[in-house]
Design an enzyme around this catalytic site. Structure first.
Site, short mmCIF file in Angstrom:
data_model
loop_
_atom_site.label_atom_id
_atom_site.label_comp_id
_atom_site.label_asym_id
_atom_site.label_seq_id
_atom_site.Cartn_x
_atom_site.Cartn_y
_atom_site.Cartn_z
N HIS B 71 0.81 -1.21 0.00
CA HIS B 71 0.00 0.00 0.00
C HIS B 71 0.85 1.26 0.00
CE1 HIS B 71 -3.79 2.13 0.88
NE2 HIS B 71 -3.01 2.96 1.53
N GLU B 132 -7.97 7.67 -5.22
CA GLU B 132 -7.51 6.61 -4.32
C GLU B 132 -8.45 5.42 -4.39
OE1 GLU B 132 -5.31 5.75 -2.16
OE2 GLU B 132 -4.17 7.49 -1.47
N HIS B 134 -10.20 2.41 -1.88
CA HIS B 134 -10.44 2.04 -0.48
C HIS B 134 -11.29 0.78 -0.45
CE1 HIS B 134 -10.24 3.90 3.73
NE2 HIS B 134 -9.03 3.81 3.27
N ASN B 135 -10.78 -0.26 -1.11
CA ASN B 135 -11.57 -1.47 -1.33
C ASN B 135 -11.71 -2.34 -0.09
OD1 ASN B 135 -11.38 -0.50 -3.88
ND2 ASN B 135 -9.95 -2.04 -4.61
N HIS B 136 -10.59 -2.69 0.50
CA HIS B 136 -10.63 -3.64 1.62
C HIS B 136 -11.47 -3.14 2.79
CE1 HIS B 136 -7.63 -5.76 -0.65
NE2 HIS B 136 -7.40 -6.64 0.30
N ARG B 155 -7.70 14.72 1.81
CA ARG B 155 -6.46 15.13 2.49
C ARG B 155 -5.26 15.09 1.55
NH1 ARG B 155 -8.42 11.93 6.34
NH2 ARG B 155 -6.83 10.36 6.05
N GLN B 287 -10.86 2.69 9.78
CA GLN B 287 -10.87 3.91 10.56
C GLN B 287 -12.28 4.45 10.73
OE1 GLN B 287 -9.47 3.58 7.56
NE2 GLN B 287 -7.25 3.68 7.74
N SER B 585 -4.50 -0.87 -6.22
CA SER B 585 -4.95 -1.72 -5.12
C SER B 585 -4.84 -3.15 -5.61
CB SER B 585 -6.40 -1.39 -4.75
OG SER B 585 -6.92 -2.39 -3.92
#
Lengths: 271, 790
Positions: B71, B132, B134-136, B155, B287, B585
């Site tokens: 990552h 970006e 953010h699959n998992h 960000r 998160q 990814s």
């Protein structure tokens, strides 16, 4: 009062986010627009230095608890007295979307007998969840709301809504009587209508949130505190209108301008 | 185990003895500390400590684990790959960064260097862009995973001093009607994931007040176990505010939310396959989002950026402080000292290593010259944002990490950022596929209605309306066109108050082409993204690549990845469209197998005058309809074949040199104001695109299929529903037809029909009617399937 001397205060809290386009609209009309964090206003307590008070759209404090509730409580506690004085001077107070929610939560709207200690109506969760879509709202006021005197009677303004909680409702046992009261006191100013100008009569998506009696916006009995859910600031310029490409080139201004122009003209004439 | 011992410090801290550690010892250490490092990497680290003659600390090994994760370090894209056609020394370098040298685009301001790519909007203002994956996290916790994905990419834009103005979201799900009984243990139903992901993105983007202006929602069986969430963000940055000038002595300032146990080992988790235990084991890796915190940071940062008070900035994302602090120091050739006991915590009992690698959201890291510190801190205080001076940058080349006055880790940045190069081999063989034998249908109209109802073509209004598309008042061409809410090809924004110059944002993605041929899949989605951009008036296009692939340790998956990367280079070069940023990814494997090889291409174009932007709705009865490009019998991977449950083999190919000329001519026609509407042909081909233009504009359309330029004699159904690349439909006023035809020159185009008052779509061949359907029926079919998805 000269236009260039008009000072508009746009208050913001963490999560306010429709401030830039609202400031842009006022500045385009030649007035002074001041975007100030509410924490600073709480310290300076100088509301009366301004001629117009605007609560822009957004998600103040994340709209946790209820939309607008946290910011409203904070303001009540920190500058409740000053806000009351400002309203009493007859100067315009405008709440758009989250701002409308704040004015309901602070008890200034509908304010049947002056400001109420707790909210009398609610802007509840939408029938179809959060929605960003274009709607049409019709000015059905008869003149009590001075801020709207520059908007022709019956005028339909196309502009977007973008909210999850904007379903105007009143207590069930009082709804009919209060609706009559809103009409009697000329407090009912904006209703959602269809493309042909007829009232939406609750039909979705013309009435985008399931609001009682298609109510999009109301004012106080004195007519100087106004709140509504749709966003005329997002329809201020021609290039923001949904079908401007049909004309080949956008008009200079869109449907929303008439509202802001009306606010400015009212202050020019009245003060 | 005896190799891991408690250190003498008065808090939770461990030392690890690596001297003479055997492979078995190393594996045990890794598993005890929860490290995802490979054996090779562990040996490499061990040898380093043996030379330095000291024990490692838990915090140090965790830092290696974070920094060297797939990552964070993209080791597959940086590694050496032996393919049957020769050795590739770094996919990123060979196929993506090389385009910058070959094309020399002077308008690329900063690419492949920072958190986001930056290209010129005007001479003084840049546009920053990043997408970006953010699959998992989204597979485990859809709402939080998707929300933090969006928060993270915003960000990235803040992390180049830019002001975020728009977001893009491309989401891939399993079919919403997937049978529950087929779901394996540990895989959540697509309907549940869909609801959570859409809500998560909406909640974050709406609350922070950044419009989501472009995206796609794609469905395919192979996404059932591997949901794909791409979140992108675009920002504006006056070039003189893009400051990267960190000096020794500058303060390391952490701003934003508090640090907690959420997001521990997020990157390690993101670099592994999903299993049925992932829910149990990896939940803490997801998160928790707080968009209002980021809204406050955004306000304060805008002020810091405008006043040019900082000397460097980065976001705290994957790898937490460990990556943010060490990377900034290393990129300026410096060292750093940081005191972890100063960090404001959500949980009081966190060990130093946990503080160091926590991926708690809504945090940014600034480098601030000491003289500006007070002003910067007060700007954050004005917005009610907490700040912490962690330490300072030094000249040493070392990261020295303290906790309560004790050194808990000391890392040589040179060796930390010099991981062993991965060496892998590929072995990709084309799948054995055949062209299906589909009988020619009698009723092409009912086929059209079925296509309009298919998940991938149907209206995504249900999703799009949950996102604010126009907050900030800059969205000139919106994702949904007009009151009928047809599908615009790209969004157009007007980022500057004092200029009509705008940007166009579009994307290209396909869930099936990659199963046939990754090379042509990549070529096709690049063309789709560019075509979409061109059709609203975009040009001078920059590209972003986002691969979602299976485990690259399998030779076939890696082979496909190399092919797709090669296509990116070839097609990008032919179009003159450099890549400016990207993110991959990998390891998208679930109990249902690998993800379908997926490449998202995001295209960022310039619209010189937004008042000349073009939308896809038909404008006026009597106007002529043209088709640009050649239609070929390329139905492999098409929606039409999928309707019959078939994949096929004839994947669309591409002639980018010819298309580039046609696109440029089309741009010129738009600048002259003679293009009234333009729509790209993709999923569902000509039939679907024509229907969409008609019902969006609420005007009838009639065209003759025999007039369409085809490469050979084609069946009616194939001509209508082929998904050949390089094609667009264009509406032109009768009076401008001569000028348009002259402009298009020798590019392939044909006048095939005209716009009608009568609200019906009519398709014929040489006067013989093939389709006649009222627009109400077409739009009804198109708007049905996603209604009430939850």
């Amino acid at each position: 009062m000269k236009r260039e001397e008009i000072d508009v205060l746009l208050m913001r809290a963490p999560g306010t986010n429709c401030d830039l386009e609202t400031v842009r609209a006022f500045r385009d009309l030649g007035v002074r627009a001041h975007l100030v964090h509410s924490q600073r206003v709480f310290k300076e307590k100088n509301l009366l230095d301004y001629d117009v008070l605007v609560f822009p759209g957004g998600f103040s404090y994340g709209d946790y608890v209820r939309s607008g509730a946290i910011w409203a409580k904070e303001m009540e506690y920190r500058i409740g007295k000053e806000m009351g004085e400002f309203v009493d001077t007859g100067r315009p107070v405008i709440g758009i979307c989250n701002g409308f929610q704040v004015l309901v939560e602070t008890g200034f709207l509908p304010g049947f007998e002056g400001r109420s200690p707790e909210p009398q109506v609610a802007l509840a969760n939408n029938s179809h969840g959060y929605q960003n879509r274009w709607v049409r709202m019709k000015n059905i006021g008869k003149g009590n709301c001075g801020i709207l005197r520059g908007v022709p009677k019956g005028q339909v303004i196309a502009c977007p809504v973008a909210h999850g909680e904007g379903r105007f409702i009143m207590p069930q046992d009082k709804a009919e009587a209060w609706l009559e009261r809103l009409y009697d006191q000329d407090q009912l100013v904006f209703r959602y209508v269809k493309g042909d100008g007829d009232y939406a009569e609750g039909s979705w998506p013309e009435n985008p949130n399931g609001a009682y009696h298609d109510i999009a916006g109301i004012c106080n009995p004195e007519g100087n505190v106004l709140g509504f859910m749709p966003h005329p600031e997002r329809a201020y310029f021609g290039y923001l209108m949904p079908e401007w490409t049909k004309k080949g080139r956008p008009d200079e201004y869109g449907d929303g301008r008439v509202f802001f122009e009306s606010v400015v003209r009212y202050v020019e004439a009245r003060f | 185990m005896t190799r891991i011992t408690i250190s003498p410090h008065p808090f939770e801290h461990h030392e690890v003895d690596l001297l003479n550690a055997s492979d078995a010892d190393l594996k045990e250490i890794a598993s005890t500390l929860g490290l995802g490092l490979s054996l090779d990497e562990l040996r490499h680290i061990r040898d380093g400590y043996v030379v330095r003659e000291r024990k490692a600390t838990d915090l140090e090994l965790q830092t290696y684990d974070q920094t060297w994760s797939e990552h964070c370090s993209h080791k597959t894209f940086g590694g050496i790959i032996h393919t049957p056609e020769g050795t590739v020394d770094g996919l990123l370098k060979t196929y993506f960064m090389s385009l910058i040298d070959e094309l020399e685009p002077e308008w690329c301001y900063s690419v492949f260097e920072d958190n986001a790519g930056i290209v010129d909007l005007t001479d003084d203002v840049g546009i920053a862009i990043k997408v970006e994956t953010h699959n998992h996290p989204s597979a485990i916790e859809p709402f939080g995973g998707a929300a933090t994905g969006l928060g993270g990419v915003i960000r990235d834009i803040l992390g180049v001093w830019a002001d975020p103005i728009a977001c893009t979201d491309v989401l891939c799900f399993g079919p919403l009607d997937y049978p529950y009984e087929k779901l394996p243990e540990g895989v959540k139903h697509p309907r549940y994931i869909f609801g959570g992901v859409v809500d998560g993105i909406g909640s974050y983007g709406n609350s922070i007040g950044i419009p989501t202006v472009n995206g796609a929602t794609v469905f395919h069986e192979n996404y059932t176990g591997n949901v794909v969430v791409y979140a992108g963000c675009v920002g504006v940055i006056p070039k003189d505010q893009y400051i990267r000038d960190v000096k020794p002595g500058d303060c390391v300032l952490l701003v934003g939310g508090r640090t907690g146990r959420d997001g521990i080992h997020g990157v390690t988790f993101a670099s592994a396959e999903l299993t049925e235990e992932s829910e149990e084991v990896s939940r803490p890796a997801v998160q928790i989002a707080n968009p209002i915190e980021e809204e406050k940071i955004k306000r304060a940062l805008k002020e810091v950026s405008d006043r040019k008070l900082g000397s460097g900035i980065t976001d705290i994302g994957g790898g937490g402080l460990s990556c943010g602090v060490c990377e900034t120091a290393d990129s300026y050739g410096l060292g750093v000292e940081a005191h972890l006991d100063r960090v404001s915590l959500k949980a009081m009992d966190m060990a130093p290593w946990e503080i160091w690698i926590s991926e708690s959201q809504e945090r940014m890291l600034l480098a601030v010259p000491p003289g500006n510190l007070d002003e910067v801190v007060s700007l954050f205080e004005d917005e009610q944002v907490e700040t912490t001076v962690l330490g300072e940058y030094t000249e040493t080349g070392l990261a020295v990490i303290y906790y309560k006055g004790h050194v808990v880790g000391e890392l040589d940045l040179g060796s930390l950022f010099d991981p062993p190069k991965l060496i892998r081999t590929t072995n990709w063989a084309p799948p054995v596929l055949e062209e299906p034998n589909i009988p020619e249908p009698d009723d092409l109209g009912s086929v059209l209605l079925s296509l309009l109802k298919s998940y991938n073509i149907a209206s995504k209004e249900k999703v799009i309306r949950r996102y604010d598309q126009e907050v900030k008042g800059q969205t000139v061409v919106k994702p949904l066109q007009g009151w009928n809410a047809g599908p615009n090809d790209a969004a157009v924004l007007k980022p500057l108050e004092d200029s009509w110059r705008g940007i166009a944002i579009s994307s290209g993605i396909n869930p099936r082409f990659g199963l046939i041929d990754p090379y042509w899949m990549a070529a096709s989605v690049i063309d789709e993204a560019i075509r979409n951009n061109v059709s609203v008036g975009g040009r001078r296009i920059s590209l972003l690549d986002n691969f979602t692939w299976g485990n690259p340790e399998y030779e076939d998956r890696l082979g496909g990845l190399v092919l797709a990367s090669r296509a990116c280079h070839d097609v990008g070069k032919a179009y003159g469209t450099p890549f400016v940023s990207g993110k991959d990814s990998l390891y998208n494997e679930s109990p249902l197998g690998p993800v379908t090889p997926t490449l998202l291409i995001t295209a960022l174009g310039i619209v010189p005058d937004i008042r000349k932007a073009v939308t896809m709705d038909l404008k006026e009865a009597g106007n002529a309809l043209y088709i640009v490009g050649v239609t070929k019998p390329e139905l492999g991977g098409s929606e039409y074949y999928a309707l019959h449950g078939e994949l096929g083999a004839s994947v669309p190919k591409l002639e980018p040199e010819k298309n580039a000329v046609a696109y440029a001519r089309l741009n010129e026609a738009m600048d002259r104001g003679i293009v009234r509407a333009c729509h790209d042909l993709s999923d569902g081909g000509l039939g679907v695109a024509a229907a969409e233009m008609a019902f969006t504009g609420d005007l009838g359309l009639e065209f003759d299929l025999s007039k369409v330029s085809t490469s050979e004699e084609m069946r009616d159904d194939f001509a209508l529903y082929s998904e050949s690349n390089g094609r667009l439909l264009v509406e032109v006023s009768e009076k401008d037809c001569g000028e348009f035809e002259a402009l298009m020159g020798d590019s392939v185009f044909a006048r095939i029909g005209s716009v009608k008052v009568d609200k019906t779509l009519r398709v014929e061949r040489n006067g013989e009617p093939l389709i006649e359907i009222p627009l109400t029926k077409l739009i009804g079919a198109w708007k049905t399937p996603l209604e009430d998805p939850r």
